[in-house]
Design a protein around this motif. Sequence first.
Motif, PDB file in Angstrom:
ATOM      1  N   UNK A 142       0.479  -0.998   0.216  1.00 18.52           N
ATOM      2  CA  UNK A 142      -0.228  -0.103  -0.310  1.00 18.52           C
ATOM      3  C   UNK A 142       0.794   1.394  -0.061  1.00 18.52           C
ATOM      4  N   UNK A 143       1.943   1.067   1.257  1.00 20.78           N
ATOM      5  CA  UNK A 143       2.948   2.179   0.653  1.00 20.78           C
ATOM      6  C   UNK A 143       3.770   2.351  -0.237  1.00 20.78           C
ATOM      7  N   UNK A 144       4.193   1.480  -0.791  1.00 25.97           N
ATOM      8  CA  UNK A 144       4.624   2.156  -2.753  1.00 25.97           C
ATOM      9  C   UNK A 144       3.497   2.612  -2.983  1.00 25.97           C
ATOM     10  N   UNK A 145       2.512   1.608  -3.898  1.00 26.05           N
ATOM     11  CA  UNK A 145       1.339   1.678  -4.329  1.00 26.05           C
ATOM     12  C   UNK A 145       1.317   3.543  -4.348  1.00 26.05           C
ATOM     13  N   UNK A 146       0.986   3.961  -3.061  1.00 25.74           N
ATOM     14  CA  UNK A 146       0.780   5.452  -2.714  1.00 25.74           C
ATOM     15  C   UNK A 146       1.569   6.356  -3.569  1.00 25.74           C
ATOM     16  N   UNK A 147       3.042   6.176  -3.486  1.00 28.70           N
ATOM     17  CA  UNK A 147       3.681   6.923  -3.683  1.00 28.70           C
ATOM     18  C   UNK A 147       3.716   6.109  -5.906  1.00 28.70           C
ATOM     19  N   UNK A 148       3.506   5.781  -5.908  1.00 25.82           N
ATOM     20  CA  UNK A 148       2.990   5.546  -7.721  1.00 25.82           C
ATOM     21  C   UNK A 148       1.959   6.326  -8.355  1.00 25.82           C
ATOM     22  N   UNK A 149       0.843   6.202  -6.759  1.00 29.67           N
ATOM     23  CA  UNK A 149       0.345   6.892  -7.755  1.00 29.67           C
ATOM     24  C   UNK A 149       0.516   8.249  -7.730  1.00 29.67           C
ATOM     25  N   UNK A 150       1.657   8.687  -6.361  1.00 24.36           N
ATOM     26  CA  UNK A 150       1.781  10.355  -5.765  1.00 24.36           C
ATOM     27  C   UNK A 150       2.792  10.058  -7.369  1.00 24.36           C
ATOM     28  N   UNK A 151       3.371  10.065  -7.688  1.00 27.78           N
ATOM     29  CA  UNK A 151       4.328  10.453  -9.223  1.00 27.78           C
ATOM     30  C   UNK A 151       3.679  10.224 -10.074  1.00 27.78           C
TER      31      UNK A 151
END
Length: 145
Positions: free
Chosen positions: A69-78
Motif C-alpha cells: 500500500x505504501x509503495x502503491x501510494x508513492x506510485x500514484x503520487x508520482x
Amino acid sequence: MKLLSLLFLTFFLGKGCDAEQKQDIESAVIEYTATTRGFYQQIVVQNQKFTVTKDRNGNEKLVDQSISKSDWKKIIDAFQEVDLEGVQNLKGPTEKRFYDGAAIANIKITYKGKTYETNGFDHGNPPVEIEKLVNRITQLALPNE
C-alpha cells in the motif's frame, strides 16, 4: 443554514471526485522497458500489481506480484505529477544509449483509452519530469533483501 449545507455538500462532493480520480489512475497500465543487445527488462504495473520479465520473446510465464500500500501510494503520487500529453516530447539528460553505454528505456502509459509513450532515454537516467515515476517502478524489480 444554507451556508452549512453548501459547505457540507462541497466537502462530500470533493471527496467523491478525489476517490474517482484515484480509481481512474488504478485502471492505468504503465509499461517500462529497457533493452540492449544483451539485456531486456519489462515491468508492467497495473492496479496495485506488477510483473517483471527478462524474456524479450514472451516465452517466460509471468507472475503477478502485489505492490504494498505504501509503495502503491508513492506510485500514484508520482503518476499524478506526470504531464501525460507532454511525455512524447521529453528528452533524456544523457545520451549513453547512443554508444551502448546504457540500455535504451522508454515508458508507455495507457490511461483512459489513450496511450502515451516517451522517446528513448538512458536506463537509470530518465528525464526529470518522469524521474520519480520511473524510479518507483524500477525499484519494484529489485530483489527483496
